[in-house]
Design a protein around this motif. Structure first.
Motif, PDB file in Angstrom:
ATOM      1  N   VAL A   1       0.867  -1.180   0.000  1.00 15.83           N
ATOM      2  CA  VAL A   1       0.000   0.000   0.000  1.00 15.83           C
ATOM      3  C   VAL A   1       0.902   1.226   0.000  1.00 15.83           C
ATOM      4  O   VAL A   1       1.711   1.422   0.916  1.00 15.83           O
ATOM      5  N   ALA A   2       0.767   2.041  -1.021  1.00 15.24           N
ATOM      6  CA  ALA A   2       1.687   3.157  -1.225  1.00 15.24           C
ATOM      7  C   ALA A   2       1.498   4.247  -0.171  1.00 15.24           C
ATOM      8  O   ALA A   2       0.416   4.421   0.402  1.00 15.24           O
ATOM      9  N   GLU A   3       2.584   4.962   0.066  1.00 16.83           N
ATOM     10  CA  GLU A   3       2.557   6.112   0.974  1.00 16.83           C
ATOM     11  C   GLU A   3       1.439   7.067   0.562  1.00 16.83           C
ATOM     12  O   GLU A   3       1.263   7.387  -0.616  1.00 16.83           O
ATOM     13  N   GLY A   4       0.650   7.491   1.553  1.00 24.80           N
ATOM     14  CA  GLY A   4      -0.411   8.456   1.292  1.00 24.80           C
ATOM     15  C   GLY A   4      -1.658   7.882   0.646  1.00 24.80           C
ATOM     16  O   GLY A   4      -2.573   8.644   0.298  1.00 24.80           O
ATOM     17  N   TYR A   5      -1.748   6.561   0.511  1.00 23.28           N
ATOM     18  CA  TYR A   5      -2.922   5.957  -0.139  1.00 23.28           C
ATOM     19  C   TYR A   5      -4.203   6.271   0.630  1.00 23.28           C
ATOM     20  O   TYR A   5      -4.245   6.178   1.861  1.00 23.28           O
ATOM     21  N   SER A   6      -5.237   6.596  -0.109  1.00 24.92           N
ATOM     22  CA  SER A   6      -6.551   6.829   0.491  1.00 24.92           C
ATOM     23  C   SER A   6      -7.578   6.047  -0.316  1.00 24.92           C
ATOM     24  O   SER A   6      -7.753   6.296  -1.514  1.00 24.92           O
ATOM     25  N   GLY A   7      -8.228   5.082   0.336  1.00 23.45           N
ATOM     26  CA  GLY A   7      -9.214   4.305  -0.387  1.00 23.45           C
ATOM     27  C   GLY A   7      -9.488   2.963   0.264  1.00 23.45           C
ATOM     28  O   GLY A   7      -9.007   2.663   1.365  1.00 23.45           O
TER      29      GLY A   7
END
Length: 361
Positions: free
Chosen positions: A130-136
């Motif tokens: 999960v990438a840095e800053g992911y929102s979802g």
């Protein structure tokens, strides 16, 4: 500069309080582990034609419409069949701040049932990352490999870790940690992690592992200690310190080394090298702070190995290096350690099947 490291349980609670981790229903205390958070299945599953990643600029929900075969309501329980691929939305969602990334893995009991389960995300180009800053939202891709399983909403098959920056110990740091806190007995093999080997000469008897039977019944994942292992597993015995792995077969073996994860560190099991043999040792890979730690009741705990052989039969010898433990710094010490202040099914373990099976004695 933000201190690097894996976020401990108390920081996970802070993330929940700030809304960086949210869920459709309230997150339960039992989900919060010393260095990870258990993720829960939602109420619906999609049977899909094939495994997939969303890819840059795509949502998982949109890709589902391309690959969907049918949908299933999990509310009353539903069987995920061996050899099929399913996608299940998870109850938890993320809104990661800058500087925080995440990695997911199967829980120990999941891996020991040969359930291939991986987390996928919108815009995702890798499984379990999960990438840095992911929102979802988060989704679980589930493919039962050996046994069909009965699942319900709220079941916890995956876990997720959050980290700030690069937290992995290099070989010099790992060597120093071993000298200070004895990670394994004897002289360790350290090369991009701590090498561990397979035990095929047990101290007593000849039982060295188990092989999954090809035609079995369904396992209800809520039933703990309910199943006779003889209905699902063949015992593996060896008196010469070697076994032959069959292509496509799944095995439960155990490491020769008793592993120690000190309280200020976490670890992840990783494959060794493809060149050492035609098999894979890596399904459920997180080792929490305190695993095998004396003060937490561990006194060194063996690593259970989930092994699948690939294209050719392969001879596995006692003491052969089969994997490595990659150690990471904790950002701060967890307030609770594995096995000390929480229920821990596998602290102090040896050769052990998943918690769903009755064990002799």
């Amino acid at each position: 500069m933000t201190k690097r490291g894996v976020l401990p349980s108390q920081e996970l609670r802070d993330m929940i309080a700030r809304g960086e981790i949210t869920a459709q229903t309230e997150i339960e205390d039992a989900q919060i582990q010393p260095a990870s958070l258990d993720l829960r299945l939602g109420a619906r599953a999609w049977r899909v034609r094939a495994s997939f990643l969303a890819g840059k600029g795509n949502r998982v929900a949109d890709r589902l419409s391309l690959f969907e075969m049918h949908q299933m309501d999990l509310t009353q329980g539903a069987v995920l069949e061996k050899g099929c691929v399913y996608v299940v939305p998870l109850m938890e969602s993320l809104a990661l701040p800058t500087g925080i990334q995440a990695v997911a893995n199967a829980k120990s009991s999941t891996g020991r049932l040969d359930l291939l389960t991986r987390v996928i995300t919108d815009d995702g180009t890798e499984f379990d990352r999960v990438a840095e800053g992911y929102s979802g939202p988060l989704y679980a891709e589930i493919c039962p490999r050996s046994f069909s399983v009965l699942v319900r909403p709220g079941m916890r098959l995956n876990q997720i870790r959050f980290r700030a920056g690069h937290a992995v110990l290099d070989d010099v740091e790992l060597t120093a940690l071993h000298h200070a806190q004895t990670l394994v007995p004897g002289t360790p093999v350290i090369s991009q992690g701590l090498g561990f080997s397979v035990d095929l000469r047990p101290d007593s008897g000849t039982l060295v592992g188990y092989r999954a039977k090809p035609h079995t019944g369904v396992i209800d994942l809520d039933r703990i200690g309910a199943y006779d292992p003889r209905d699902f597993w063949e015992e593996l015995h060896a008196d010469a310190g070697r076994i032959i792995l069959d292509p496509g077969a799944f095995y439960i073996l155990v490491s020769r080394e008793a592993v120690h994860i000190p309280p200020d560190y976490a670890a992840e099991m990783a494959p060794f090298l493809a060149m050492v043999g035609e098999f894979r040792v890596h399904y459920a890979g997180f080792f929490d702070p305190g695993f095998g730690h004396d003060a937490a009741g561990g006194t060194g705990s063996r690593g259970v190995l989930e092994v699948r052989c690939h294209e050719a039969p392969f001879v596995l010898e006692h003491g052969q290096i089969v994997g490595r433990l990659v150690y990471e710094h904790m950002r701060t010490r967890p307030t609770r350690l594995y096995g000390a202040d929480m229920a821990s099914n596998y602290q102090g373990q040896g050769l052990k099947l998943a918690k769903h099976f009755r064990m002799a004695g």
